[in-house]
Design a protein around this motif. Structure first.
Motif: not given
Length: 136
Positions: A64, A67-69, A86
């Motif tokens: 969590e 980073d999303e990337d 993800s």
């Protein structure tokens, strides 16, 4: 619980004679022993699954913060695959759900085994009284 040796008087039946162990009794005792062994194995499995679940939750909490990337190494079998965050989170939640199902199935089996063991205890204690020890 304190364990002690039974006296000779305690070993014999209330009428004074020794209780004969019939074939059916021996089969019940053996069945109880097999069930106890299965129970021990299942308890170990449940403990292991709970530890695995805790580890997955800890990993999910750590992810969590990512980073999303980010590309995250995810172990599949013996190798690591570099996957997007993800996708790793989806795989972790699927693994978590699978562990929940496995734990509930093991808990059901444990409950059935314990009920059967309890029934055997009642039958064997009714027949042998203090002369048998089935406490595990």
């Amino acid at each position: 619980m304190q364990r002690r040796m039974l006296t000779r008087e305690e070993e014999t039946a209330p009428g004074g004679e020794e209780i004969e162990v019939r074939r059916e009794d021996q089969e019940r005792i053996n069945k109880f022993s097999r069930l106890h062994q299965r129970e021990t194995v299942l308890v170990e499995e449940v403990t292991t699954k709970h530890k695995d679940k805790e580890d997955l939750e800890e990993i999910s909490n750590e992810l969590e913060l990512a980073d999303e990337d980010d590309i995250i190494p995810y172990q599949i079998g013996d190798c690591f695959m570099m996957l997007p965050l993800s996708e790793v989170q989806e795989l972790l939640s699927a693994s978590n759900a699978k562990l929940d199902e496995e734990v509930s199935a093991l808990d059901e089996r444990l409950t059935k085994i314990r009920e059967e063991m309890q029934q055997l205890k009642v039958e064997l204690y009714a027949r042998f009284g203090k002369t048998i020890n089935l406490e595990t």
